[in-house]
Each structure stands twice: as C-alpha cells, then as structure tokens.
Design a protein around this motif. Structure first.
Motif, PDB file in Angstrom:
ATOM      1  N   GLU A 275       1.039  -1.216   0.203  1.00 24.37           N
ATOM      2  CA  GLU A 275       0.136   0.067  -0.023  1.00 24.37           C
ATOM      3  C   GLU A 275       0.988   1.582   0.231  1.00 24.37           C
ATOM      4  N   ILE A 307      -7.424   3.151  -2.578  1.00 28.82           N
ATOM      5  CA  ILE A 307      -7.585   2.693  -1.525  1.00 28.82           C
ATOM      6  C   ILE A 307      -7.721   4.212  -0.404  1.00 28.82           C
ATOM      7  N   ARG A 310     -10.075   4.694   1.837  1.00 26.30           N
ATOM      8  CA  ARG A 310     -10.373   3.975   2.929  1.00 26.30           C
ATOM      9  C   ARG A 310      -9.198   4.341   3.993  1.00 26.30           C
ATOM     10  N   LYS A 311      -8.426   4.569   3.866  1.00 28.75           N
ATOM     11  CA  LYS A 311      -6.981   5.600   4.134  1.00 28.75           C
ATOM     12  C   LYS A 311      -8.014   6.357   5.042  1.00 28.75           C
ATOM     13  N   ALA A 313     -10.717   7.175   6.095  1.00 22.39           N
ATOM     14  CA  ALA A 313     -11.771   6.539   6.583  1.00 22.39           C
ATOM     15  C   ALA A 313     -11.163   6.254   8.063  1.00 22.39           C
ATOM     16  N   GLU A 314     -10.068   5.282   8.407  1.00 22.48           N
ATOM     17  CA  GLU A 314      -8.889   4.752   8.805  1.00 22.48           C
ATOM     18  C   GLU A 314      -8.414   6.144   9.587  1.00 22.48           C
TER      19      GLU A 314
END
Length: 994
Positions: A275, A307, A310-311, A313-314
């Motif tokens: 990633e 991503i 997602r990143k 959000a994380e």
C-alpha cells in the motif's frame, strides 16, 4: 513410372494449393459466417475444377482427377454449405465436360461430398477423429466408394476401368486425402489458435479496459508500456501521459524509495503487494493498493486500486480516538506547565500533532478597551514577536476574531482568500516576519488557504480566540473543529490559571524586591517563633545575631532572649542588641490573630554599626574643627609675637656693640622662636589655615624620593618597603605639605616599633562608582590616589584611637612629643579635600590610608624653587604696611639693615597716602594680610588700579580667606609669619630682580 501414376500424382499435388487458399479464407472471414462459408465452398469448387482441367484420361468421356478428395474435404472441413457449393460447381463442370463417364463422375462427387459431411458431423461429436490414421481410413473409404461407383459405367467399361485404375487410385488418392487433410487440419488448428488468441486478446482488452482497478504494465526499467482506463481515471493522467512516466514519477519524493523497493521485489521474487502513496495529477497525495506480478523478464503487471477513501476513513477513526486521547494528554501536560510561555507552547505542540497548524495564534480581549490583542503566535514553526502587532477592535470592523469572540461560536473558512475580502481590517504576516496592515503587496501571494477560529471559553464565557491557518484549501474537517473547540476550552482554563499564577508570582516578586530593597532587615516569625521568611539583610543579620537561618526556631538574638525582644521597650520604640563590635536595633510587631494570641511577628532589624561610627566621626570632626578654629585664631597673634621675638634677637645678633658672650643666648632665642613657629605651623595645618602652594604633583616619583629620604633618616632596625600600583598618580597638592604628611606618619610608625619592624609605603589608584559603598563618609564618586603607611608595631588601643587627631593629645612621655603630628596630618589632608582613615590592631600593627582627589590632567612633579643667593638691598624703597607696632618696628629695622629704604604705614589708608606722595621711588610693597579697616588684599587692589606694574609681597600669620588674595594680580610672592631674615632677604631679591 506409368503415366497414370504421374497424372494422378500431379493432380493431387495441385490440390496442395487448396491449403494455402483455405488458410487465407479463414484468416479473412470467420468460418461460421455465411460469406466465409460461401467463399470456402467456391475455393474448394474452384480447386476441384482446376484439378479436372488436368485429369488422367482413361478413355473418351472417362477422366480421373482429385475432385473426390477436394469435395470430401469441403464437406469435412466446411460443412454442408461449402460441400454443396463445391459439389455443385464440380458436378456442373463435369456435366459440361460430358462423355460416357459424366453421370458416374457426378455420382462420385455426390458420394464424396456425402461422406465428407458424414465425417464432419462425426467430428463435431468426437473432435478427436481427425488424426492421420482416421484421415487415411477416410481416404480409403471415399475412394473405395468411388471405385464402386465405376460399376455404373456401361459394360464392359467397369471391369476394364477397375482393372486399370483401382490400384493407382488406392495407392495415391488415400495418401493424397491424408496429406491434404493433415494440411487442412494443421491450418485449421493454426487458424483456430489465432482466432482464439484474437478472442483472448479481445477478451483481455475488454477485461482490462472495463476492470474497476488500474492496470499497469511496466518494462524492466520500470517505465509504463501499457495502462488501462481505470489507471488513467485513478491518477488523473491521460494514457499518453502515463506512457511517458515511470513508477517513481507517480509517487511523492518521500515514497519513491518504497516504490523502487516494491518493483525490485517483483523483479526478484515474481510478485509483491504493498500500500503506497501516489500523486494525483491535481497535486493531492492519495493512496493505492498495488499487487504486482512478473509476466516475463521484460514485462511486469501491476493491479492497483485507489484506497484513499479507506485510508482517510481509517485516519478519521484513528483521529477520533487520538483526539480523545489528545484532550486527556493536553490536560495532563498543561497540569505540568506553569508559565504562560510553557502553556502556549504545550497547546501548540499538541495541536500541530493532530492537525495542520502552519500558523498558530492565541488572542485575548480586553473588555475595558474592547480590543483584541495577540498574545502568542507561531508561524512556520518559529515564534513571532507579538509586541509589534496592533490590536483588533471588538466590533464588526474587527473581522473574524471579533466575530468569533462576540458570538462564542467557531468559524471555519475553507478559502481564506475569499473570506478575508469581507473583513474591513486585515493583517498579514510577511515572509520576513513583519506585520502589514491591508492587502499584501502586488506580486506577493498570501500563502494562507484555510483558517479555523474557535473561542476559548471558561464556564461558557469566551475569554479569547484560538486560530489555526493552513496552506491547504479545506484543510480542516468537522472532527478537527470539534477537537479544537475541546482543546481550546481546556487551554482556556490552563491559560487563565497560568495568568493568575504569573500575576501572583509577579506580585510576590515585587513584594520580595520591595522587602529585599528595604534598608532594614525583615524577619517573619510564626507563632512558634520559627523564622519562615527573611529578606537579604534580614538573613545576614539573623546569622550574625543568632547564627541561625530561615527555618530555624529562635530563642535569642545577640545575647537577649527573644521573648524580651518581642515586647515593646518601655522607653523608645527599638531594642538595642550587640554582636561583637556590631550594634543593632530591633523592633517587633505582632500579626493579628485570634483569641489565642498573635499568629506570628514581623521583626525589623537595623544595623547601626556604621551609623554609630559615622556619628562618632562627625562628632570627632566637629570637635576637631572647633579646636582647629580656636588654635588658628591663637596662632595668628602668636605668630606676630614670634616675629618680634625672632626679629629682635636677630637684630641684636648683628649689632656691633653686642658682646660676644651674648651670641649663644641670642641664638637660643632665635631657635626657640623658630621651634615655636613650627608648632604654630602644625596648629595651622591642623586647622586647615596654613598657606598652600598647590601644583600638579605626580606622587610616583615623589614617593620614591620620600622612600630614599626615610631610608637615610629612620634607623636600620626598621625595614622600609615601597609598592606603587600601575598607572599615573597625579594630584593637585602642595609638595611640602604632602612631604610633611608622609614624614609625620613615618615618624609615628617608627616610634610604634621601638625594637624594629617593617614600614610599608603604598600608592595605588582607586575609582569610587556612584553606587559603591563609600570607604569614608562624605567621599564623592570619582578618581582617587591612595597613599598607605603601614607598620608592624604595637597598634593603637580603642580608648586612644578616638583622640589621635586631637591637637596636643599624645601618649608619649613628656618632652618626647607635642601631640601635633597626626593633628597636622589630618588638617593637611582635609585642606587638600582628602580623607584619612586608620585601621589598627593591638599587637599587630597600624595602617593609615590617605585618599587624595586625582587630578584630571596628569602632570610632572614640579620641584620647589631653589633658594636664591643671599643678596642685600641696593637702596630700593620699600613701602612697609603692618598694623602691629612691634612687628612693624622689627621689619623696618631688618629691611634697613639689609640695605633698603623703608616707608612705614600702620594701615591701608596711610599706605595709600604715602604711595601718592612717593610713588616714583617706591619699588615694592610689603604688606600684612589681615589688618583693621582695610585688609592687605583691598590695599593691593587700590594700588593695582593706580599702578598695574607695582610689585607686592604679602605677609600672613594664617590664611583665613586668603586663597583668592594669594592669586590676585600684582602679588609677586607671600611669606609666612614669623619672618625669617634670610628667607625674607631671598624673596625680596627674587621679586625685585624678577
């Protein structure tokens, strides 16, 4: 070889061209397409007809060729439509050729096509029946059927034909069928493979182009050679742009090393997953998941998926958790921060860990002035001096900060450039850190892109504004706003506490400074008489009086019980306490308490040692001044008496009728008078009434000469040393009087060491600053030359020390001292505007220290003029003015004896009258200083007005008010009473000849 074999082989060889044409047709058209089938049938029919054009002729109307092979192959590989077309064309052409065997030839064509179709459908059910043995068996079947069809020829042709062609046909045509079938099978497989490849590529391209993930194909150098639409969509670049880039080119600089490592792992191991961050074409940093595989040594495939969401959000989830932790951590950290600077920086350091804080500003509002002022700023990581920042008004014109403070609500400007245009007052921090009001200069860009303002509240009331600025547009999220609001409220409490603590500490510091600056010692005692506080002087006095310090419990001070000292004295307001030679005054005041008594005491301590010494010195100086004034008054009259005594004795010595036996007695009279005159001079020196001849005097060579003189005159049992400090030591002084000071001090030192010792003479420079403690009361700041005379003798007892400067006070036996030595020293030093101090210790020795003001302009030592040769008068007329008859008579007789003509006046008026009568013959005026009526100074002023060049000598018994007179124009010299005949003669001659 028989012709039949040659013709048949040649005919079969012609059929090999069919494979080439069939391959072309399959490449050009799809086999299942109608046009492709028609073209296939035409090709097969055309090849069959071509073979029929070069047949083997058995007889008229009977021909043999390879059309059975072609038509069967058309059915086998083409299906019913190509077989029908090929059979139709072939049958039509055979019928067109005609002959006996035409019907049989058509039948052979139909049988071959039917068998080919049967094989074709069998092959569809069983694809594996087209191997070489199967093709050879198929050829045998087709051509056996063809031979059976020969039976349809008219008799007796069947037997003849079969006998002639059966063997060649079965020997050649099955092999031809095998060969052509194998070629067509191989060609068909190649075409199928090519078609499958095309279909696969089409499917692959379709899959790749429609794949939701980005697909990248890179060469061995990491340069992109193929990308799909998703890759363009994810990166924002066009296909052409991407094909001009390599793997590191899509990554931020800090991640390029990781990208190269990922590619190297793919090269070495064949696959890699990571990633990694990448740069979108719009400049933003995003993240993708990369799965890479090695296709070959020169091709590497990578599948990427964006991503970023997602990143993010994380990151948001982590941020929410971190934010909660951060609030707690900030509260804990602020609990360890006490000063405002520590609090401000702690808030900044925590905020910048959580969100973008390119600029961090804390501002507070003064409710009285209604102005908002910045209290702390960090810009680009550097603290900014807020003292130069102007305040912002707390109204609509104050802009964003004013709005946030007034509403108590946070404000977020995603685009600062747009938001600031609505503010009437705007301030910008320039690159050099200075502040500018109004818009930025032309050509300079405001780097702020977004700003977040939140109120700092305590109990719901805003006390200030916390502001963050970022270089990015829309740099903050709602969680950031919520967090900053929470942090700001925590910060507000900590800041308020720090402000209160700072104020308290400042007040405590001021109180402490006031207490420490107090000229008296201050002690604070608790109810248990324990010392809980002391200023600097108080701590020193506490150690001196009790040997105690802060924290100790006191029982006594200076030998007196504390209980006694805590009660007001019956008489006066202060207790007196001594500690050795030091004297203190103490006063206690109770602190108000309850019914149980005082809660403590404040104890004031005054060190009176120096004050008592100063008071003692002042009293001593006043006493000495009174004695000196009295002595000086007596000395004036005494000098006149001595002038008569010495003068008459000297006149008697020169009378020719005086018996020789009277000479010693007269000399005793003269010497006694001179000794008395010396005593009078000492008295005048003490009273500071003696005449001085001040000049620039360098004490360094002067002291060296004095050192040599003392070595010759003081006994050898006394060792004399000399120490002179560096630099010039120039004073404005009378050398004779300074010599007298050193001589008197040296003689006293010699007498203090009857069995010998050491006499040390010292000279050094001393500068007294304005704030320095004064060595002696009354000394003014400035430059001083310091003379020291130290002996190792007996020292001076305390009861004697108080009287050492008093005239006629002596501890020596009668006849060994007059008691005027130190009195004379004291008077000379004070007359030179100097100071004298003494430090002594019984049995150890004594040091006298003389302070003389340093001259502003250094100059060489001026020597005392040498005596002129003894000369008598040459008949010059001298106007003598003296009010005392005895002195007047003696002086007249002496002058006449010396060869001068004398005009005598008893006062100034008589002198003016005589001068008016005899001015042409008067060469010099000799006048007394102090006379009734007109003084000598006034007389000379009158005479100078009439005769500016008239020479004058002034006589004086003491110099009260004579400093100006001795400097007046026309005064050539002065002479001290009592007069010495030889000195008078020298001065008269020097003035008259000069």
């Amino acid at each position: 070889m028989a012709p039949i074999y040659q013709d048949l082989i040649a005919n079969v060889a012609l059929l090999l061209t069919l494979s080439i044409l069939y391959s072309f047709v399959n490449r050009r058209w799809q086999r299942r397409e109608l046009l492709g089938q028609i073209v296939t049938g035409l090709v097969f029919g055309g090849v069959a007809i071509a073979g029929m054009m070069v047949p083997f002729h058995y007889g008229p109307g009977i021909i043999f060729d390879g059309r059975s092979i072609v038509v069967s192959m058309a059915g086998l590989f083409g299906g019913w439509l190509p077989a029908l077309i090929a059979a139709g064309l072939t049958s039509a052409y055979r019928l067109w050729l005609g002959g006996t065997g035409a019907p049989t030839g058509v039948g052979v064509t139909v049988i071959a096509a039917a068998l080919g179709l049967a094989y074709h459908y069998l092959r569809q059910r069983r694809p594996g029946v087209v191997k070489p043995p199967h093709l050879f068996a198929f050829g045998v079947l087709v051509h056996a059927s063809m031979l059976l069809a020969m039976l349809t020829l008219p008799a007796p042709l069947p037997s003849d034909v079969l006998n002639a062609i059966a063997l060649p046909i079965m020997a050649i045509f099955p092999l031809g069928t095998l060969l052509l079938g194998s070629l067509l099978v191989d060609q068909e497989q190649r075409n199928q493979m090519a078609e499958a490849l095309r279909e696969s590529e089409a499917r692959y391209r379709s899959y790749v182009d429609h794949a939701p993930d980005g697909v990248f194909v890179a060469d061995e150098r990491g340069r992109y050679v193929e990308v799909n639409d998703a890759a363009c969509r994810i990166t924002g670049y066009s296909r052409a742009d991407l094909l001009d880039m390599d793997i590191p080119g899509l990554m931020p600089p800090e991640a390029q090393a990781a990208g190269r490592q990922h590619f190297q792992q793919t090269v070495e191991t064949g696959q890699a997953s990571s990633e990694l961050p990448f740069l979108h074409r719009d400049g933003t940093q995003r993240y993708w998941s990369v799965d890479a595989a090695r296709l070959s040594d020169t091709r590497f495939l990578g599948f990427v998926s964006d991503i970023t969401a997602r990143k993010q959000a994380e990151a948001r989830e982590r941020r929410l958790l971190d934010q909660q932790i951060a609030v707690n951590q900030l509260a804990l950290a602020l609990g360890e921060s006490h000063t405002l600077e520590e609090v401000y920086y702690t808030i900044y350091s925590h905020v910048r860990e959580l969100m973008d804080a390119h600029t961090f500003i804390v501002s507070f509002c003064d409710d009285e002035t209604r102005l908002i002022r910045a209290a702390y700023i960090i810009d680009s990581g550097e603290e900014f001096d807020v003292s130069s920042l102007p305040p912002v008004p707390l109204n609509v014109e104050g802009g964003t900060q004013s709005r946030v403070y007034r509403t108590g609500k946070p404000l977020y400007t995603q685009d600062h450039q747009q938001a600031k245009s609505t503010c009437q007052v705007e301030y910008n921090i320039l690159d050099d850190g200075t502040l500018q009001e109004g818009p930025l200069p032309e050509g300079q860009e405001d780097i702020r892109r977004s700003a977040l303002y939140v109120p700092m509240k305590i109990e719901g009331q805003a006390i200030g504004v916390l502001q963050l600025q970022s270089r990015r547009l829309d740099a903050y999220t709602q969680p950031d706003i919520d967090l900053l609001c929470a942090l700001a409220n925590v910060a507000a409490v900590a800041i308020r506490n720090a402000q209160l603590l700072t104020q308290t500490q400042e007040q405590a510091r001021q109180i402490r400074e006031i207490i420490d600056a107090a000229p008296e010692g201050v002690l604070l005692l608790d109810e248990g008489q324990r010392v809980v506080l002391a200023n600097l002087l108080g701590a020193e006095d506490l150690m001196t009086l009790a040997g105690a310090q802060v924290g100790d419990t006191l029982m006594h001070l200076g030998g007196r019980s504390l209980a006694e000292l805590l009660v007001l004295p019956a008489a006066g307001q202060w207790h007196e306490v001594t500690a050795g030679e030091r004297v203190f005054e103490l006063l206690a005041r109770p602190l108000a308490g309850g019914s149980r008594g005082p809660e403590g005491w404040v104890l004031a301590v005054r060190d009176m040692t120096l004050a008592r010494r100063v008071q003692q010195r002042i009293q001593e100086q006043e006493r000495l001044a009174a004695v000196g004034q009295l002595a000086a008054g007596i000395a004036h009259d005494f000098n006149n008496l001595l002038t008569g005594i010495i003068g008459f004795a000297q006149l008697l010595q020169i009378r020719p009728d005086m018996p020789t036996s009277a000479g010693p007695e007269l000399e005793y009279i003269v010497q006694g008078g001179q000794q008395a005159a010396h005593l009078i001079r000492q008295i005048l020196d003490f009273g500071r009434k003696s005449l001085r001849a001040p000049q620039l005097l360098d004490l360094s060579p002067f002291l060296k000469e004095t050192h040599k003189f003392l070595e010759r005159t003081i006994p050898e049992r006394v060792h004399i040393t000399l120490e002179i400090g560096p630099g010039a030591h120039v004073v404005h002084a009378d050398p004779t009087q300074i010599q007298q000071v050193l001589t008197n001090l040296a003689v006293n030192a010699r007498d203090a060491m009857p069995i010998g010792g050491e006499l040390r003479l010292g000279l050094y420079h001393f500068e007294l600053q304005a704030g320095d403690p004064r060595p002696l009361p009354g000394m003014a700041p400035g430059q001083w030359a310091v003379l020291t005379v130290t002996d190792t003798g007996m020292g001076i007892p305390p009861d004697v020390l108080l009287h050492i400067y008093e005239p006629f006070f002596t501890t020596k036996p009668v006849g060994e001292g007059s008691g005027l030595g130190l009195a004379q020293v004291y008077g000379i030093v004070r007359q030179h505007e100097g100071y004298i101090d003494v430090a002594t210790r019984v049995g150890v020795g004594t040091t006298f220290t003389v302070y003389l003001p340093a001259a502003h302009v250094p100059g060489p030592v001026v020597a005392v003029p040498a005596s002129s040769p003894t000369l008598t008068g040459q008949g010059e007329t001298i106007l003598l003015v003296e009010d005392e008859p005895t002195v007047r008579y003696v002086l007249q007789a002496t002058l006449e004896y010396l060869g001068y003509q004398v005009l005598v006046a008893a006062n100034g008026q008589e002198a003016l009258a005589l001068y008016a009568q005899h001015q042409d013959r008067i060469a010099l005026v000799l006048t007394d200083m102090v006379m009734p009526g007109m003084s000598g100074q006034a007389l000379l002023q009158e005479l100078q007005a009439q005769a500016p060049h008239l020479k004058a000598i002034m006589m004086t018994g003491y110099t009260l008010g004579q400093s100006d007179a001795l400097q007046m124009p026309g005064l050539a010299a002065w002479i001290q009473k009592p007069l010495d005949r030889d000195k008078l003669m020298q001065i008269l001659r020097r003035v008259l000849d000069g």
